[in-house]
Write a protein that holds these residues in place. Structure first.
Motif, PDB file in Angstrom:
ATOM      1  N   GLY A 164     -12.703  -3.083 -18.500  1.00 14.19           N
ATOM      2  CA  GLY A 164     -11.725  -3.771 -19.335  1.00 14.19           C
ATOM      3  C   GLY A 164     -10.328  -3.189 -19.270  1.00 14.19           C
ATOM      4  O   GLY A 164      -9.459  -3.583 -20.043  1.00 14.19           O
ATOM      5  N   SER A 165     -10.101  -2.265 -18.351  1.00  8.33           N
ATOM      6  CA  SER A 165      -8.789  -1.614 -18.281  1.00  8.33           C
ATOM      7  C   SER A 165      -8.053  -2.054 -17.023  1.00  8.33           C
ATOM      8  O   SER A 165      -8.592  -2.779 -16.193  1.00  8.33           O
ATOM      9  N   GLU A 166      -6.816  -1.603 -16.903  1.00  5.54           N
ATOM     10  CA  GLU A 166      -6.124  -1.720 -15.626  1.00  5.54           C
ATOM     11  C   GLU A 166      -6.808  -0.777 -14.653  1.00  5.54           C
ATOM     12  O   GLU A 166      -7.424   0.214 -15.066  1.00  5.54           O
ATOM     13  N   VAL A 167      -6.720  -1.068 -13.368  1.00  2.00           N
ATOM     14  CA  VAL A 167      -7.118  -0.136 -12.320  1.00  2.00           C
ATOM     15  C   VAL A 167      -6.075  -0.210 -11.218  1.00  2.00           C
ATOM     16  O   VAL A 167      -5.417  -1.235 -11.043  1.00  2.00           O
ATOM     17  N   GLY A 168      -5.938   0.887 -10.485  1.00  3.22           N
ATOM     18  CA  GLY A 168      -4.960   0.933  -9.416  1.00  3.22           C
ATOM     19  C   GLY A 168      -5.596   1.287  -8.090  1.00  3.22           C
ATOM     20  O   GLY A 168      -6.682   1.873  -8.048  1.00  3.22           O
ATOM     21  N   ALA A 169      -4.905   0.921  -7.014  1.00  5.35           N
ATOM     22  CA  ALA A 169      -5.414   1.189  -5.673  1.00  5.35           C
ATOM     23  C   ALA A 169      -4.264   1.158  -4.684  1.00  5.35           C
ATOM     24  O   ALA A 169      -3.157   0.722  -5.006  1.00  5.35           O
ATOM     25  N   PHE A 170      -4.556   1.612  -3.492  1.00  2.00           N
ATOM     26  CA  PHE A 170      -3.628   1.495  -2.377  1.00  2.00           C
ATOM     27  C   PHE A 170      -4.151   0.424  -1.435  1.00  2.00           C
ATOM     28  O   PHE A 170      -5.351   0.366  -1.152  1.00  2.00           O
ATOM     29  N   ILE A 225       1.813   0.049  -0.149  1.00  2.00           N
ATOM     30  CA  ILE A 225       1.413  -1.107  -0.955  1.00  2.00           C
ATOM     31  C   ILE A 225       0.606  -0.619  -2.152  1.00  2.00           C
ATOM     32  O   ILE A 225      -0.519  -0.145  -2.013  1.00  2.00           O
ATOM     33  N   TRP A 226       1.262  -0.698  -3.304  1.00  2.00           N
ATOM     34  CA  TRP A 226       0.650  -0.276  -4.565  1.00  2.00           C
ATOM     35  C   TRP A 226       0.056  -1.511  -5.230  1.00  2.00           C
ATOM     36  O   TRP A 226       0.747  -2.496  -5.507  1.00  2.00           O
ATOM     37  N   ILE A 227      -1.238  -1.444  -5.479  1.00  2.00           N
ATOM     38  CA  ILE A 227      -1.965  -2.559  -6.074  1.00  2.00           C
ATOM     39  C   ILE A 227      -2.515  -2.110  -7.422  1.00  2.00           C
ATOM     40  O   ILE A 227      -3.037  -1.008  -7.532  1.00  2.00           O
ATOM     41  N   HIS A 228      -2.366  -2.951  -8.410  1.00  2.00           N
ATOM     42  CA  HIS A 228      -3.051  -2.681  -9.671  1.00  2.00           C
ATOM     43  C   HIS A 228      -3.371  -3.987 -10.378  1.00  2.00           C
ATOM     44  O   HIS A 228      -2.897  -5.048  -9.988  1.00  2.00           O
ATOM     45  N   THR A 229      -4.225  -3.889 -11.360  1.00  2.00           N
ATOM     46  CA  THR A 229      -4.678  -5.069 -12.085  1.00  2.00           C
ATOM     47  C   THR A 229      -4.155  -5.034 -13.508  1.00  2.00           C
ATOM     48  O   THR A 229      -3.785  -3.985 -14.033  1.00  2.00           O
ATOM     49  N   HIS A 230      -4.135  -6.197 -14.108  1.00  2.00           N
ATOM     50  CA  HIS A 230      -3.852  -6.333 -15.539  1.00  2.00           C
ATOM     51  C   HIS A 230      -5.072  -6.989 -16.176  1.00  2.00           C
ATOM     52  O   HIS A 230      -5.552  -8.005 -15.666  1.00  2.00           O
ATOM     53  N   ASP A 277      11.103   3.838   2.691  1.00  2.00           N
ATOM     54  CA  ASP A 277      12.046   2.828   3.171  1.00  2.00           C
ATOM     55  C   ASP A 277      11.697   1.423   2.686  1.00  2.00           C
ATOM     56  O   ASP A 277      12.568   0.596   2.496  1.00  2.00           O
ATOM     57  N   TRP A 278      10.422   1.159   2.446  1.00  2.00           N
ATOM     58  CA  TRP A 278      10.003  -0.116   1.867  1.00  2.00           C
ATOM     59  C   TRP A 278       8.695   0.092   1.117  1.00  2.00           C
ATOM     60  O   TRP A 278       7.955   1.027   1.388  1.00  2.00           O
ATOM     61  N   ALA A 279       8.423  -0.799   0.185  1.00  2.00           N
ATOM     62  CA  ALA A 279       7.169  -0.737  -0.581  1.00  2.00           C
ATOM     63  C   ALA A 279       6.898  -2.101  -1.199  1.00  2.00           C
ATOM     64  O   ALA A 279       7.808  -2.913  -1.377  1.00  2.00           O
ATOM     65  N   VAL A 280       5.627  -2.321  -1.525  1.00  2.00           N
ATOM     66  CA  VAL A 280       5.206  -3.555  -2.172  1.00  2.00           C
ATOM     67  C   VAL A 280       4.459  -3.201  -3.451  1.00  2.00           C
ATOM     68  O   VAL A 280       3.640  -2.286  -3.469  1.00  2.00           O
TER      69      VAL A 280
END
Length: 193
Positions: A40-46, A99-104, A127-130
């Motif tokens: 039920g929480s946020e989670v993060g990943a690459f 590339i930083w991925i996370h959920t809501h 130099d760049w990121a998403v």
């Protein structure tokens, strides 16, 4: 009277340049949806990118993190170990650290002020990121930030690329990865319980 040859008014609105979409392999997309729904929480990943197409995400990798309903905090040691592991596998930082991925856990994928601060603080030197966000109800948000030169920022469309070969889902392994990586903290629960 009916006008048969009605002239169209010229469209003076500025046309947006079409940018390449952020694409997910079906495997990476299925895994991300599974991880989003595992708790039920946020989670993060690459996001792990294809070497020849950096906006094609082939896998999503979680590392040790402490999560709440509104935040994700990666362990510094886990980030360092992850980077070492990726380099040992022959990947360059552009493939695993941009590339930083996370959920809501709610229905909004719009980045919060905390998301924006994290993106600037943790990815502002590259130099760049998403930043990519997947909400519980399926809404997504994706933005490419170019930090070199004058810098710029543009929203990206999200696509699932079914034209590439992909592995079958492995929910058991994904659950193990979630269980190993995620510590959920509920700030509203009494810690003495």
């Amino acid at each position: 009277m009916i006008a048969l040859n009605k002239k169209k008014k010229p469209n003076h609105r500025r046309r947006r340049r079409q940018t390449q979409p952020l694409r997910f392999s079906p495997y990476a997309w299925a895994k991300l949806q599974f991880l989003r729904d595992a708790g039920g929480s946020e989670v993060g990943a690459f996001g792990i990118s294809d070497a020849s197409d950096l906006l094609l995400i082939e896998d999503v990798v979680m590392i040790d993190q402490v999560c709440t309903a509104v935040s994700v905090e990666f362990s510094d040691a886990a980030v360092a170990d992850f980077f070492d592991d990726q380099v040992d596998q022959g990947r360059v930082p552009e493939q695993f650290a941009r590339i930083w991925i996370h959920t809501h856990p709610g229905s909004s994928a719009h980045p919060s002020a905390t998301d924006e601060n994290t993106f600037a603080r943790c990815f502002g030197a590259s130099d760049w990121a998403v930043m990519f966000i997947l909400a519980k109800q399926g809404a997504t948000y994706s933005r490419l930030r170019i930090n070199s030169g004058p810098g710029s920022s543009t929203r990206l469309r999200r696509e699932i690329d079914y034209s590439i070969p992909f592995d079958a889902s492995d929910e058991s392994a994904w659950q193990d990865e979630y269980d190993r990586s995620v510590t959920v903290v509920d700030p509203f629960r009494d810690s003495r319980e």
